[in-house]
Design an enzyme around this catalytic site. Structure first.
Site, PDB file in Angstrom:
ATOM      1  CG  PHE A   1       7.605 -11.421   4.572  1.00 32.86           C
ATOM      2  CD1 PHE A   1       6.305 -11.267   4.985  1.00 32.86           C
ATOM      3  CD2 PHE A   1       7.982 -12.603   3.795  1.00 32.86           C
ATOM      4  CE1 PHE A   1       5.298 -12.320   4.741  1.00 32.86           C
ATOM      5  CE2 PHE A   1       6.927 -13.496   3.584  1.00 32.86           C
ATOM      6  CZ  PHE A   1       5.697 -13.411   3.858  1.00 32.86           C
TER       7      PHE A   1
ATOM      8  CE  LYS B   1       1.105 -10.652   2.256  1.00 30.41           C
ATOM      9  NZ  LYS B   1       0.353  -9.896   1.350  1.00 30.41           N
TER      10      LYS B   1
ATOM     11  CG  PHE C   1      -3.634   1.669  11.158  1.00 27.22           C
ATOM     12  CD1 PHE C   1      -4.715   0.561  10.793  1.00 27.22           C
ATOM     13  CD2 PHE C   1      -2.542   1.380  10.442  1.00 27.22           C
ATOM     14  CE1 PHE C   1      -4.428  -0.367  10.232  1.00 27.22           C
ATOM     15  CE2 PHE C   1      -2.061   0.312   9.568  1.00 27.22           C
ATOM     16  CZ  PHE C   1      -2.993  -0.372   9.410  1.00 27.22           C
TER      17      PHE C   1
ATOM     18  CB  THR D   1      -0.957  -0.242   1.130  1.00 30.12           C
ATOM     19  OG1 THR D   1      -1.605  -1.054   1.306  1.00 30.12           O
ATOM     20  CG2 THR D   1      -1.944   1.079   1.250  1.00 30.12           C
TER      21      THR D   1
ATOM     22  NE  ARG E   1       6.970  -9.380  -3.324  1.00 24.60           N
ATOM     23  CZ  ARG E   1       6.871 -10.090  -2.113  1.00 24.60           C
ATOM     24  NH1 ARG E   1       7.378 -11.342  -2.172  1.00 24.60           N
ATOM     25  NH2 ARG E   1       6.322  -9.214  -1.266  1.00 24.60           N
TER      26      ARG E   1
ATOM     27  CD1 TRP F   1      -5.708   1.179   3.303  1.00 17.89           C
ATOM     28  CD2 TRP F   1      -7.328   2.577   4.184  1.00 17.89           C
ATOM     29  NE1 TRP F   1      -6.797   0.568   3.311  1.00 17.89           N
ATOM     30  CE2 TRP F   1      -7.954   1.360   4.077  1.00 17.89           C
ATOM     31  CE3 TRP F   1      -8.095   3.725   4.911  1.00 17.89           C
ATOM     32  CZ2 TRP F   1      -9.390   1.185   4.395  1.00 17.89           C
ATOM     33  CZ3 TRP F   1      -9.502   3.309   5.125  1.00 17.89           C
ATOM     34  CH2 TRP F   1      -9.952   2.141   4.790  1.00 17.89           C
TER      35      TRP F   1
END
Length: 558
Positions: A303, A107, A383, A75, A96, A411
């Site tokens: 990751f 996930k 967030f 994101t 990817r 986001w």
């Protein structure tokens, strides 16, 4: 009013035709191989024609060690690309392709989220342009040719006990990890033990993502070691005359895929090895092509930085001659609180002390990335429950490490929420001269390469490898493979091999369970701890909630 899901946001996007996306990068429509109006592949002829152009600036997006709280690396990559375009830079993002395994598992997809997504989200997460199916087919063709060769007399003298090549499927299917094949009588071949890995763990996926052109692709495919004779002589795919047909199966897949973000900015999505069991980067051909077409290229590595960024630097950049100019490390207040010991159901409560404690994970990653000579920016993926005090704590800790942390609201706001991050990335690139270098030299012994990563990046005191592993590495060095980089397969959740050991542990020992030679991909896979190359589905898989609605539209993807 309930918030819209990612798939609802994606479905409402104001898409433009893929030829108009290509035009932003000066790609003629005639050079596209279009899949409908919103996806296309880029022809090899066009890629060959732009090789004399100068390269743009390469930016890597990585993250702290992942937690169930979420970090948002993809994101943020999409958001940063939109932010760079918003501030007037010609930028493209390279990502990817998602695997069906996590899409139907735990996930979910990997197309971003909220207002920072790549579209068409449904297609990207499900089959896309068929690349993974082509890779699976090429891999399993080689598997079939091995057993067929043995069935018809075994002229090469393959020792069926020493066949190293398994099969693959792009699905989390634990029942296939260990199987017995060729059962049912003489007509079905010689029974033997084998098994399946997930497609993203296939050496062909790694080769696909590291090859620079068709010739390089076929050479690497031919160099795959599939097994050994009784005298331990290596048998390669080219000995079975498999490399030509495998290359043919990958012919179309090898062309990079072009799509767009929600803000109609260009995105290449191509290849998709996992970073916990493979090298975690999109294809070299997509990244290098993007660098010829844009001033800035944003890419991600899977990751946390201990896996994705390390492999991006030590494998992809080393082999492809890439020199990244800056790194963005993505962190969230929520994830830092989890690293600080807060339970998932308590993350919405302010806890500055837990943020500070958990930030030791971020600090370790910052220090690690700096060891490669590349400047760092921290992106705080915002967030709604984050408090100013918690955000200020992260910024202060980053400042103590000599880097700037920027709050990112992509986001919720798209590029408006990443304009500050984009501005800081540009400032860092223009103001600091990156001095990129891999962590270890080519001529270092293989086990020492593993120890260097474990002690320098993981905080480990040592590596534990039994005599069988040590002997195998010595044999490969004697056979001329000692110069290869190592690709460590371990849990993504910790610097150690214990997924529950969060934060920034020190003094642990990294146990090496086995080693695998990927002679075509040109690295040695070092399997550490209890990592699996074929994941399983969780108790309640995401597949249980995916369906078509009454209008024939997909629901449940995330």
């Amino acid at each position: 009013m309930s918030m819209k899901t990612d798939i609802e946001i994606a479905r409402e996007a104001n898409k433009i035709h893929i030829r108009d996306v290509a035009a932003k990068l000066d790609i003629p429509e005639a050079e596209l191989r279009q899949y409908g109006h919103d996806k296309a592949k880029l022809s090899q002829d066009f890629i060959n024609s732009i090789q004399s152009k100068p390269d743009g600036k390469l930016v890597l997006v990585t993250a702290i060690s992942p937690t169930p709280a979420g970090e948002g690396k993809t994101t943020t990559s999409v958001g940063l690309n939109d932010g760079l375009n918003r501030i007037g830079k010609k930028s493209v993002v390279c990502l990817r392709e998602p695997s069906l395994g996590p899409c139907f598992g735990m996930k979910g997809g990997a197309a971003g989220g909220g207002k920072a997504q790549v579209i068409p989200m449904e297609d990207i997460n499900l089959h896309f342009t068929g690349d993974f199916h082509a890779i699976s087919a090429a891999h399993n063709l080689l598997s079939a040719l091995i057993d067929n060769h043995i069935n018809w007399g075994n002229e090469l003298g393959i020792d069926v006990r020493r066949i190293a090549w398994r099969r693959v499927v792009d699905m989390n299917d634990r029942a296939l990890r260990h199987i017995v094949a060729s059962m049912g009588g003489l007509g079905n071949g010689y029974p033997r033990e084998t098994g399946f890995d997930i497609t993203v763990a296939s050496e062909i996926m790694a080769i696909f993502c590291l090859a620079k052109d068709f010739d390089d692709l076929q050479v690497r495919l031919g160099n795959i070691i599939v097994g050994y004779t009784r005298d331990k002589a290596a048998i390669r795919a080219k000995d079975l005359n498999a490399d030509g047909a495998m290359t043919v199966l990958l012919k179309d897949a090898f062309m990079p895929n072009l799509v767009q973000t929600l803000e109609n900015n260009p995105a290449f999505i191509h290849g998709g090895p996992f970073a916990n069991i493979a090298h975690g980067c999109n294809s070299v051909i997509a990244t290098k092509t993007a660098l010829k077409l844009a001033d800035y290229v944003v890419t991600e590595a899977g990751f946390g930085a201990d896996l994705g960024a390390e492999k991006f630097f030590d494998i992809k950049c080393r082999k492809a001659g890439l020199s990244p100019e800056a790194v963005v490390i993505v962190a969230t207040v929520r994830a830092l609180k989890m690293h600080g010991g807060v339970a998932k159901d308590a993350l919405s409560t302010e806890n500055v002390d837990a943020v500070k404690k958990g930030a030791e994970n971020l600090v370790r990653h910052i220090g690690n990335v700096k060891k490669f000579g590349v400047p760092v920016v921290v992106g705080i993926n915002h967030f709604i429950a984050d408090t100013e005090a918690e955000i200020d704590a992260v910024k202060a800790i980053a400042s103590e490490q000599g880097v700037k942390a920027i709050t990112c609201k992509h986001w919720a706001l798209g590029s408006e929420g990443t304009a500050d991050l984009a501005t800081e990335v540009v400032r860092v690139i223009e103001g600091e001269n990156a001095q990129f270098a891999p962590l270890y030299p080519d001529d270092m012994p293989l086990l020492d390469k593993v120890k260097t990563i474990a002690t320098s990046l993981y905080g480990a005191s040592d590596v534990a490898a039994d005599s069988k592993v040590r002997s195998q590495l010595k044999e490969w060095e004697a056979a001329g493979f000692g110069h290869l980089p190592v690709c460590i397969a371990k849990t993504q959740y910790s610097f150690s091999t214990d997924a529950k050991l969060m934060g920034a542990p020190t003094g642990h020992v990294i146990p090496v369970r086995e080693v695998r030679l990927s002679a075509g991909a040109e690295f040695v896979v070092v399997v550490c701890g209890e990592i699996m190359t074929m994941p399983g589905l969780p108790r309640v898989p995401a597949a249980n909630h995916i369906k078509l609605d009454t209008q024939g539209q997909i629901e449940g993807l995330f």
